[in-house]
Design a protein around this motif. Structure first.
Motif, PDB file in Angstrom:
ATOM      1  N   GLY A  70       0.817  -1.216   0.000  1.00 41.91           N
ATOM      2  CA  GLY A  70       0.000   0.000   0.000  1.00 41.91           C
ATOM      3  C   GLY A  70       0.846   1.258   0.000  1.00 41.91           C
ATOM      4  O   GLY A  70       2.078   1.209   0.072  1.00 41.91           O
ATOM      5  N   GLY A  71       0.172   2.393  -0.069  1.00 44.74           N
ATOM      6  CA  GLY A  71       0.838   3.686  -0.187  1.00 44.74           C
ATOM      7  C   GLY A  71       1.775   4.011   0.962  1.00 44.74           C
ATOM      8  O   GLY A  71       2.835   4.612   0.747  1.00 44.74           O
ATOM      9  N   SER A  72       1.424   3.622   2.199  1.00 42.93           N
ATOM     10  CA  SER A  72       2.297   3.972   3.313  1.00 42.93           C
ATOM     11  C   SER A  72       3.573   3.127   3.290  1.00 42.93           C
ATOM     12  O   SER A  72       4.606   3.555   3.771  1.00 42.93           O
ATOM     13  CB  SER A  72       1.562   3.807   4.653  1.00 42.93           C
ATOM     14  OG  SER A  72       1.185   2.469   4.846  1.00 42.93           O
ATOM     15  N   VAL A 100       2.181  -5.756  -6.765  1.00 38.27           N
ATOM     16  CA  VAL A 100       1.217  -4.695  -7.059  1.00 38.27           C
ATOM     17  C   VAL A 100       1.481  -3.572  -6.077  1.00 38.27           C
ATOM     18  O   VAL A 100       1.638  -3.813  -4.879  1.00 38.27           O
ATOM     19  CB  VAL A 100      -0.230  -5.201  -6.922  1.00 38.27           C
ATOM     20  CG1 VAL A 100      -1.219  -4.056  -7.079  1.00 38.27           C
ATOM     21  CG2 VAL A 100      -0.497  -6.296  -7.952  1.00 38.27           C
ATOM     22  N   VAL A 101       1.553  -2.345  -6.579  1.00 44.04           N
ATOM     23  CA  VAL A 101       1.930  -1.246  -5.701  1.00 44.04           C
ATOM     24  C   VAL A 101       0.951  -0.075  -5.842  1.00 44.04           C
ATOM     25  O   VAL A 101       0.418   0.185  -6.920  1.00 44.04           O
ATOM     26  CB  VAL A 101       3.394  -0.831  -5.982  1.00 44.04           C
ATOM     27  CG1 VAL A 101       3.540  -0.171  -7.339  1.00 44.04           C
ATOM     28  CG2 VAL A 101       3.937   0.068  -4.903  1.00 44.04           C
ATOM     29  N   SER A 102       0.710   0.588  -4.714  1.00 43.74           N
ATOM     30  CA  SER A 102      -0.143   1.786  -4.720  1.00 43.74           C
ATOM     31  C   SER A 102       0.718   3.020  -4.938  1.00 43.74           C
ATOM     32  O   SER A 102       1.932   2.924  -5.000  1.00 43.74           O
ATOM     33  CB  SER A 102      -0.864   1.927  -3.372  1.00 43.74           C
ATOM     34  OG  SER A 102      -1.658   0.805  -3.105  1.00 43.74           O
ATOM     35  N   ALA A 103       0.081   4.175  -5.019  1.00 40.67           N
ATOM     36  CA  ALA A 103       0.817   5.434  -5.140  1.00 40.67           C
ATOM     37  C   ALA A 103       1.491   5.753  -3.805  1.00 40.67           C
ATOM     38  O   ALA A 103       1.024   5.343  -2.754  1.00 40.67           O
ATOM     39  CB  ALA A 103      -0.136   6.556  -5.533  1.00 40.67           C
ATOM     40  N   VAL A 154       0.005  -4.379  17.234  1.00 35.47           N
ATOM     41  CA  VAL A 154       0.846  -3.243  16.855  1.00 35.47           C
ATOM     42  C   VAL A 154       0.203  -2.529  15.671  1.00 35.47           C
ATOM     43  O   VAL A 154      -0.142  -3.144  14.672  1.00 35.47           O
ATOM     44  CB  VAL A 154       2.260  -3.716  16.468  1.00 35.47           C
ATOM     45  CG1 VAL A 154       3.173  -2.518  16.277  1.00 35.47           C
ATOM     46  CG2 VAL A 154       2.812  -4.641  17.542  1.00 35.47           C
ATOM     47  N   VAL A 155       0.022  -1.253  15.785  1.00 29.16           N
ATOM     48  CA  VAL A 155      -0.594  -0.458  14.725  1.00 29.16           C
ATOM     49  C   VAL A 155       0.419   0.576  14.263  1.00 29.16           C
ATOM     50  O   VAL A 155       1.070   1.228  15.064  1.00 29.16           O
ATOM     51  CB  VAL A 155      -1.863   0.256  15.255  1.00 29.16           C
ATOM     52  CG1 VAL A 155      -2.535   1.037  14.140  1.00 29.16           C
ATOM     53  CG2 VAL A 155      -2.818  -0.761  15.847  1.00 29.16           C
ATOM     54  N   TYR A 156       0.558   0.694  12.944  1.00 25.97           N
ATOM     55  CA  TYR A 156       1.665   1.509  12.424  1.00 25.97           C
ATOM     56  C   TYR A 156       1.286   2.820  11.766  1.00 25.97           C
ATOM     57  O   TYR A 156       2.111   3.656  11.541  1.00 25.97           O
ATOM     58  CB  TYR A 156       2.476   0.703  11.409  1.00 25.97           C
ATOM     59  CG  TYR A 156       3.015  -0.590  11.950  1.00 25.97           C
ATOM     60  CD1 TYR A 156       4.293  -0.644  12.491  1.00 25.97           C
ATOM     61  CD2 TYR A 156       2.242  -1.735  11.933  1.00 25.97           C
ATOM     62  CE1 TYR A 156       4.780  -1.832  12.996  1.00 25.97           C
ATOM     63  CE2 TYR A 156       2.723  -2.921  12.434  1.00 25.97           C
ATOM     64  CZ  TYR A 156       3.997  -2.976  12.962  1.00 25.97           C
ATOM     65  OH  TYR A 156       4.490  -4.143  13.443  1.00 25.97           O
ATOM     66  N   GLY A 157       0.081   2.989  11.367  1.00 28.22           N
ATOM     67  CA  GLY A 157      -0.226   4.266  10.693  1.00 28.22           C
ATOM     68  C   GLY A 157      -1.390   4.129   9.741  1.00 28.22           C
ATOM     69  O   GLY A 157      -2.246   3.260   9.920  1.00 28.22           O
ATOM     70  N   GLY A 158      -1.409   4.987   8.733  1.00 27.22           N
ATOM     71  CA  GLY A 158      -2.534   4.998   7.791  1.00 27.22           C
ATOM     72  C   GLY A 158      -2.476   3.841   6.806  1.00 27.22           C
ATOM     73  O   GLY A 158      -1.531   3.073   6.787  1.00 27.22           O
ATOM     74  N   THR A 159      -3.516   3.734   5.998  1.00 24.18           N
ATOM     75  CA  THR A 159      -3.527   2.689   4.979  1.00 24.18           C
ATOM     76  C   THR A 159      -3.530   3.311   3.595  1.00 24.18           C
ATOM     77  O   THR A 159      -3.914   4.455   3.422  1.00 24.18           O
ATOM     78  CB  THR A 159      -4.791   1.812   5.106  1.00 24.18           C
ATOM     79  OG1 THR A 159      -5.921   2.664   5.137  1.00 24.18           O
ATOM     80  CG2 THR A 159      -4.737   0.973   6.350  1.00 24.18           C
ATOM     81  N   GLY A 160      -3.075   2.557   2.614  1.00 22.05           N
ATOM     82  CA  GLY A 160      -3.045   3.043   1.230  1.00 22.05           C
ATOM     83  C   GLY A 160      -4.371   2.842   0.545  1.00 22.05           C
ATOM     84  O   GLY A 160      -5.375   2.567   1.190  1.00 22.05           O
ATOM     85  N   ARG A 161      -4.336   3.005  -0.776  1.00 18.84           N
ATOM     86  CA  ARG A 161      -5.581   2.809  -1.492  1.00 18.84           C
ATOM     87  C   ARG A 161      -5.529   1.499  -2.229  1.00 18.84           C
ATOM     88  O   ARG A 161      -4.459   0.945  -2.405  1.00 18.84           O
ATOM     89  CB  ARG A 161      -5.842   3.945  -2.470  1.00 18.84           C
ATOM     90  CG  ARG A 161      -4.900   3.946  -3.660  1.00 18.84           C
ATOM     91  CD  ARG A 161      -5.157   5.211  -4.468  1.00 18.84           C
ATOM     92  NE  ARG A 161      -4.341   5.221  -5.671  1.00 18.84           N
ATOM     93  CZ  ARG A 161      -4.156   6.295  -6.408  1.00 18.84           C
ATOM     94  NH1 ARG A 161      -4.689   7.436  -6.090  1.00 18.84           N
ATOM     95  NH2 ARG A 161      -3.424   6.227  -7.489  1.00 18.84           N
TER      96      ARG A 161
END
Lengths: 421, 421
Positions: B9-11, B39-42, B414-421
């Motif tokens: 994902g994006g992050s 497969v990669v997000s922006a 454990v939570v690391y941050g936001g998610t991608g699209r």
């Protein structure tokens, strides 16, 4: 109703505000009844920012991936431009180089256009839409990979599309009002040129005039595409580049202008054996590295040694590649050494009148000498004469030549900023 | 030798440093002998930055051009990732959705994958290369225009490629260690789920669990693609989503987990004539606007009035579109008014065990009531029960339900941050 191809460089679409202004100009042409195809470069510094990202990830990114990365730049600018046109109530559709049918060789970063199959653009025009095309990019006919055309590629895209669509004119919008008798940044009284032939423009471009790239003018000449170079910041008439001079700009009959080049370097191959095939092997090696060389000078063999020196000029950016490639054939060709000099400048005088005035070259050399500038290399073509000097002497030489050949005008040239790709 | 599709994902690719780390992980899989498609997000905020540019240019950008613009994001990240892999000595080639053969419908911004023809990816793999594919994008089968798949589209791209290439597993790398019995940000003792069925995952996703999007899980179930959801920041085993439960995670047999949704809104259509066809016309209108609705509640007709109220939930972002569309049919359907409420929350309890334990729903409602939270809407499926409450009560309800059904574990999530699209 005419078909017009317009090309806008990176500085013309550097931000949202400028994109909206360009959109208004495009819509004005459409309103006037013309079919319009627009070629656009990446916004302002986008390309540099993407290159910077690439360098952060890899010191030597593969060409295929670099092209994939850089082509994102035009994708952004063309989509935004299409949106801005929509917002003015006109239909616009953006197309990548691949979608627009720009087929190229597979040399990444320096691909050449092989063919253009603008079926989708034609359909868009037929349906009343304005077609926006990403400049500078295409798709390899062989590998189907995305390619970029290298410096000035967007201009070439525009001319190639104009040729394929049989457009009436290809308008290249830039940050100056057209072509001048010299760079107005160096020569303040440089005169605006209203009309110029492909041939003269080619020699100006080869001499370093940045307003149009060599390859773009070559393409235009081959397919007889009239180019109108003009400013995206004003409505002034620019410079018309065409094949014939039915209504020649009389004052410029003899000499067209003075061009200069500051971004070349010189490589000297020292002690090349004076035997058949040596020069051939050297320039074959350089050509294989996909490097465009400009001037070549070979002195007569130094008496008794059976050896000679060969110098040539090339873009500074290709210097490292050329030096590496040549070093590899040192033992094979048996030359003694390589010298690299990136503090050179080139001044060229261009004019169709030279053909019938043999004294021009002599006066050119004499003027430069009288200005106290030492000439290091000389090269001439039918309508151009160029010399290499120290880069620090370049401005002096340009001004002296421009004055000596009385090229100056009264109108003050306006210069707006950087140029796009 | 296995064929693995990995999605980042994006992050995970937010900057050059993270891209290099992801490249190392990919190369590790390749070194282990697997064929790898990525497969990669922006990158990180790229999509938001592009949307911001679009808004500066046009208040209502056309979908076709918005897709053209946004797909530049993955083009940048995938090229950079390929470069980073090259730099580690492995061959990697990036492909746009179109080049990878992701054929979609032509609904811009919300296209659906119709077919995948991964010929070029197969060739790349056969030649020993790692294939990098742009997530979230494809090309319309009809118009040949570039499309985007909407939220969670990159996950769907990954699963669709895994299906088309008959991959052994589709690894979805995210910012958490997999799927939990509840959102660890709300419920600190939420327990990690090692294995889960498509069915349960679907209901968790429908209930608002953000770790996998509904459409992606649907696709995986249809083509029996095993999904491994895991963290891109650790090497821990994540959650395996498969069709069968040969080795069920016994402790989770009855109830899988608690999901919640905070980004929905509720529209109430007031005073709808209680006659055949009214509800049909209303939801046909909403469907035509390409809006996915979730819960629908229709009360019995208020005595004597011959009219009823219909409420439904939908993504907040679609609220304006839905209200406009419904307002247009007000006179035709003859309802009295529209109410819009975007301060709602949804809590869902999911578990295959519900089928055979009819008391679960009752205990769920009782628990929420005992926590002092008022229930506004109820909806149930075979293995899920959901309620809508005030958004301010949502966390309380989630914690109460998680505790009441004894879903907690000992391991700290454990939570690391936001998610991608």
């Amino acid at each position: 109703m005419a078909l017009v191809v317009q090309k806008y460089g990176g500085s013309s679409v550097a931000n949202a505000e400028r994109i909206k202004r360009v959109a208004e100009r495009i819509v004005a042409a459409r309103k006037a009844g013309d079919d319009v195809v627009v070629v656009v470069s990446a916004m302002g510094d986008t390309t540099d920012e993407l290159l910077d990202l690439a360098n952060q990830v890899s010191p030597l990114p593969p060409g295929r991936e670099l092209d994939m990365l850089l082509t994102a730049g035009e994708r952004i600018s063309m989509a935004l431009l299409a949106m801005a046109i929509h917002n003015l109530g006109y239909e616009a559709r953006s197309y990548t180089g691949s979608q627009a049918g720009v087929l190229t060789t597979s040399v990444h970063g320096k691909a050449r256009i092989i063919d253009v199959t603008p079926g989708r653009l034609r359909t868009a025009l037929d349906e009343g839409a304005i077609a926006i095309v990403a400049g500078f990019q295409g798709v390899s006919q062989d590998t189907k990979d995305i390619t970029t055309l290298g410096r000035g590629g967007s201009d070439t895209t525009a001319v190639a599309l104009a040729a394929a669509l049989h457009a009436d004119v290809c308008e290249i919008y830039t940050d100056v009002d057209g072509v001048f008798t010299a760079d107005p940044r160096i020569v303040p009284d440089a005169k605006h040129i209203k009309k110029i032939t492909y041939e003269e423009m080619l020699d100006l471009a080869a001499g370093g005039a940045k307003v149009l790239m060599l390859r773009c003018v070559e393409y235009a000449r081959r397919f007889s595409v009239p180019i109108h170079v003009r400013s995206s910041y004003s409505n002034k008439e620019g410079t018309l580049v065409t094949g014939s001079m039915e209504d020649p700009d009389v004052e410029n009959a003899l000499i067209t202008g003075v061009a200069h080049e500051r971004s070349d370097a010189k490589i000297t191959i020292v002690g090349v054996p004076d035997e058949p095939g040596a020069a051939g092997r050297i320039f074959e090696t350089v050509a294989k590295a996909e490097i465009n060389i400009d001037m070549i000078v070979q002195n007569v063999s130094t008496e008794g040694t059976g050896r000679t020196d060969i110098s040539f000029t090339l873009p500074k950016a290709d210097g490292q590649t050329a030096m590496n490639a040549l070093d590899k054939i040192k033992d094979q060709v048996k030359f003694k050494g390589l010298l690299f000099d990136d503090h050179i400048g080139k001044v060229s005088l261009v004019g169709a009148g030279m053909r019938s005035h043999p004294g021009v070259a002599a006066e050119f050399f004499a003027t430069i000498g009288a200005a106290g500038v030492n000439i290091e290399m000389i090269s001439t073509s039918e309508i151009r004469v160029s010399v290499v000097c120290r880069d620090t002497d370049l401005d002096t030489a340009v001004r002296a030549v421009h004055a000596a050949f009385e090229l100056g005008g009264n109108e003050e040239a306006v210069v707006y900023g950087g140029t796009g790709r």
